[in-house]
Design an enzyme around this catalytic site. Structure first.
Site, mmCIF file in Angstrom:
data_model
loop_
_atom_site.group_PDB
_atom_site.id
_atom_site.type_symbol
_atom_site.label_atom_id
_atom_site.label_comp_id
_atom_site.label_asym_id
_atom_site.label_seq_id
_atom_site.Cartn_x
_atom_site.Cartn_y
_atom_site.Cartn_z
ATOM 1 N N GLY A 252 7.738 4.081 3.183
ATOM 2 C CA GLY A 252 8.313 5.248 3.564
ATOM 3 C C GLY A 252 10.027 4.795 3.645
ATOM 4 O O GLY A 252 10.243 3.768 3.524
ATOM 5 N N LEU B 51 0.843 -1.173 -0.103
ATOM 6 C CA LEU B 51 -0.018 0.022 0.069
ATOM 7 C C LEU B 51 0.823 1.108 0.057
ATOM 8 O O LEU B 51 0.424 2.405 -0.544
ATOM 9 C CB LEU B 51 -0.938 -0.048 1.397
ATOM 10 N N ASP C 154 3.494 16.197 10.425
ATOM 11 C CA ASP C 154 3.763 15.807 9.126
ATOM 12 C C ASP C 154 2.238 15.692 8.405
ATOM 13 O O ASP C 154 2.125 14.627 7.529
ATOM 14 C CB ASP C 154 4.250 14.303 9.415
ATOM 15 N N ALA D 197 9.376 2.107 6.909
ATOM 16 C CA ALA D 197 8.358 1.432 7.051
ATOM 17 C C ALA D 197 7.909 1.030 5.729
ATOM 18 O O ALA D 197 7.925 1.632 4.507
ATOM 19 C CB ALA D 197 7.367 2.175 7.821
ATOM 20 N N LYS E 238 1.393 -2.070 9.012
ATOM 21 C CA LYS E 238 2.656 -1.289 8.717
ATOM 22 C C LYS E 238 3.818 -1.785 9.563
ATOM 23 O O LYS E 238 3.847 -1.981 10.706
ATOM 24 C CB LYS E 238 2.585 0.233 9.218
HETATM 25 P P1 ADP Z 1 5.690 6.356 6.582
HETATM 26 O O1 ADP Z 1 5.950 6.721 7.949
HETATM 27 O O2 ADP Z 1 6.658 5.502 5.961
HETATM 28 O O3 ADP Z 1 5.433 7.537 5.884
HETATM 29 P P2 ADP Z 1 2.687 5.844 6.454
HETATM 30 O O4 ADP Z 1 1.944 5.657 7.851
HETATM 31 O O5 ADP Z 1 2.807 7.345 6.152
HETATM 32 O O6 ADP Z 1 4.353 5.478 6.625
HETATM 33 O O7 ADP Z 1 2.433 4.834 5.594
HETATM 34 C C1 ADP Z 1 2.846 4.817 4.258
HETATM 35 C C2 ADP Z 1 2.005 4.783 3.172
HETATM 36 O O8 ADP Z 1 1.127 3.651 3.132
HETATM 37 C C3 ADP Z 1 0.912 6.092 3.442
HETATM 38 O O9 ADP Z 1 1.011 7.088 2.684
HETATM 39 C C4 ADP Z 1 -0.379 5.241 2.578
HETATM 40 O O10 ADP Z 1 -0.240 5.337 1.184
HETATM 41 C C5 ADP Z 1 -0.137 3.687 2.916
HETATM 42 N N1 ADP Z 1 -0.824 3.322 4.165
HETATM 43 C C6 ADP Z 1 -0.445 3.676 5.585
HETATM 44 N N2 ADP Z 1 -1.674 3.390 6.456
HETATM 45 C C7 ADP Z 1 -2.707 2.921 5.634
HETATM 46 C C8 ADP Z 1 -4.060 2.432 5.891
HETATM 47 N N3 ADP Z 1 -4.275 2.241 7.163
HETATM 48 N N4 ADP Z 1 -4.565 1.929 4.790
HETATM 49 C C9 ADP Z 1 -4.419 2.115 3.657
HETATM 50 N N5 ADP Z 1 -3.069 2.480 3.313
HETATM 51 C C10 ADP Z 1 -2.230 2.916 4.164
HETATM 52 MG MG MG Z 2 3.728 8.945 5.641
#
Ligand code: ADP
Ligand code: MG
Length: 326
Positions: A39, A36, A155, A42, A59
Site C-alpha cells: 500500500g 503479498l 476501509d 506498507a 506487514k
Molecule cells: P495497506 O494498509 O497498505 O493497504 P494491508 O494491511 O491492506 O495494507 O495489506 C496490503 C495487502 O497485503 C493486502 O491487500 C493483502 O493482499 C496482503 N496482505 C495483508 N495482510 C495479509 C495476510 N495476513 N496474509 C496474506 N496477505 C496479506
Molecule cells: Mg489495504
C-alpha cells in the site's frame, strides 16, 4: 486510541508498547521471497518463523510518512487488532517488532489472498451465490464483533478481505485496520473536532462517523461479490462520487441474472443514503437471504484449513442442504 472495558487509553498504550520487540525480526524470521501486497506506507511479505517453521505475513509499516511521525497511528492499528483478537474472522496478530524506521506486524498468513481476485474473475472462477452467503456470514460476524466494541473499520473493500485458502474456498480474515477508529469515545471526538463547546449536537451523539459507514461498504462489497461489477464506478472520480450521492444503482435483470431476489433485497437494506436507515451488522445476520435454502457449502474446519494450506489434493467440498450457521 481505542479503549477496552477496564482498560484506559494509557493502560492500552503501555500494554502495546510492552509487547513490541526490539530484538531483530530478521534473526527470528526468514522472508519467503514473495511480496503479498503493498500500500502507500506498507509492504506485506510472506515469512517463516525460524523457531516453529510456521508461515506468517509480515506487514512493514513506515513510521515517518510525508515527514510526519506516524508511530501513534500504527499503535492504534495494533490496539484494534488486540481488541479484536478473540474474533476468528479478524486476522490474528502474532508479534510486533520495531526498528529505527519501521514497525513490523507479524500477522497470521491468509494463504487464499484477497477476495478481490474472485470478484474480478471470469464466471467459472467467480463466487457462486452460495459462496457469497457463507463468506458474508463470516464478514458480518467479524464486523458485528468490531461494531459491538464500537470500532469502525472504515476501509472494507475486496482488497482488505482475505481468505485462508482459495481452493477449496476457505474462511474469511478481515485485515488492514490502518483507518479504523473507535466511534463512541468523547475524548476521541474532541480530538478530532477541536474545542467541544462548538461541536454540533450530532457529533455529541456520535453521528460523525458511525458504524453505518461500514455497512454501506458491505452493501457495495456484496454487490461486487455477486456480480463482479462495482456499482458506483464511473469513468472518473467525479462521476463515481455523483453516482454515490444519487445512490444510482443498477439492479436490472441482466446484471442479476441467476441471482436471487433475496440477495437484491439484502443489498437494498444497506445501500440507503440515510445512515440511520441502513441495516446494522447484527440485523443483517438475521436477513432471510443468509439462511435461504441455497446449497451452502459447510464452512471448513480448522484442521481442513491446515490441510488445504498444504494443498491436499483429495480435500472435498462438503455440501450442506440447510440453512447456514457459523
Ligand atoms: P495497506 O494498509 O497498505 O493497504 P494491508 O494491511 O491492506 O495494507 O495489506 C496490503 C495487502 O497485503 C493486502 O491487500 C493483502 O493482499 C496482503 N496482505 C495483508 N495482510 C495479509 C495476510 N495476513 N496474509 C496474506 N496477505 C496479506
Ligand atoms: Mg489495504
Amino acid at each position: 486510541m481505542p479503549e477496552t472495558a477496564g482498560m484506559n487509553r494509557k493502560g492500552m498504550v503501555a500494554k502495546i508498547l510492552s509487547r513490541i520487540r526490539s530484538d531483530s525480526f530478521s534473526s527470528n524470521y526468514s522472508l519467503l521471497g514473495k511480496e503479498l501486497g503493498r500500500g502507500k506506507f506498507a509492504v506485506v511479505k510472506k515469512c517463516m518463523e525460524n523457531a516453529s517453521g510456521k508461515e506468517y505475513a509480515a506487514k512493514f509499516l513506515r513510521k515517518r510518512r510525508k515527514g510526519q511521525d506516524c508511530r501513534m497511528d500504527i499503535i492504534n492499528e495494533i490496539a484494534i487488532l488486540e481488541i479484536a483478537k478473540s474474533n476468528s474472522h479478524v486476522v490474528d496478530l502474532h508479534e510486533v517488532y520495531e526498528t529505527t524506521s519501521e514497525i513490523i506486524l507479524v500477522l497470521e498468513y491468509a494463504a487464499g489472498g484477497e477476495i478481490f481476485n474472485q470478484c474480478v474473475a471470469d464466471k467459472d472462477e467467480a463466487f457462486k451465490e452460495k459462496d457469497v452467503i457463507r463468506l458474508m456470514c463470516q464478514i458480518l460476524d467479524g464486523v458485528s464483533y468490531l461494531h459491538g466494541k464500537n470500532i469502525v473499520h472504515l476501509d472494507l473493500k475486496p482488497q482488505n478481505i482475505l481468505l485462508t485458502s482459495c481452493n477449496p474456498l476457505g474462511n474469511i480474515r478481515i485485515v488492514d485496520f490502518g483507518l479504523s477508529r473507535r466511534v463512541d469515545s468523547i475524548e476521541e471526538i474532541r480530538e478530532i473536532m477541536g474545542t467541544p463547546e462548538y461541536v454540533a449536537p450530532e457529533i455529541l451523539n456520535y453521528e460523525a462517523i458511525t458504524t453505518a459507514t461500514d455497512m454501506w461498504s458491505i452493501g457495495v462489497l456484496v454487490y461486487v461479490m455477486l456480480t463482479g461489477i462495482s456499482p458506483f464506478l464511473g469513468d472518473d472520480k467525479q462521476t463515481t462520487y455523483l453516482n454515490i450521492s444519487k445512490v444510482d444503482i443498477d439492479y436490472s435483470e441482466d446484471i442479476f441474472e441467476d441471482i436471487s431476489n433475496l440477495a437484491i433485497d439484502f443489498i437494498q437494506t444497506l445501500l440507503i443514503k440515510d445512515p440511520r436507515k441502513r441495516a446494522k451488522a447484527e440485523q443483517c445476520l438475521h436477513h432471510p437471504w443468509l439462511s435461504s435454502k441455497l446449497e451452502v457449502p459447510k464452512p471448513i474446519t480448522e484442521s481442513e484449513e491446515e490441510q488445504s494450506e498444504q494443498n491436499s489434493p483429495d480435500s472435498e467440498e462438503l455440501v450442506l442442504m440447510a440453512s447456514y450457521t457459523l
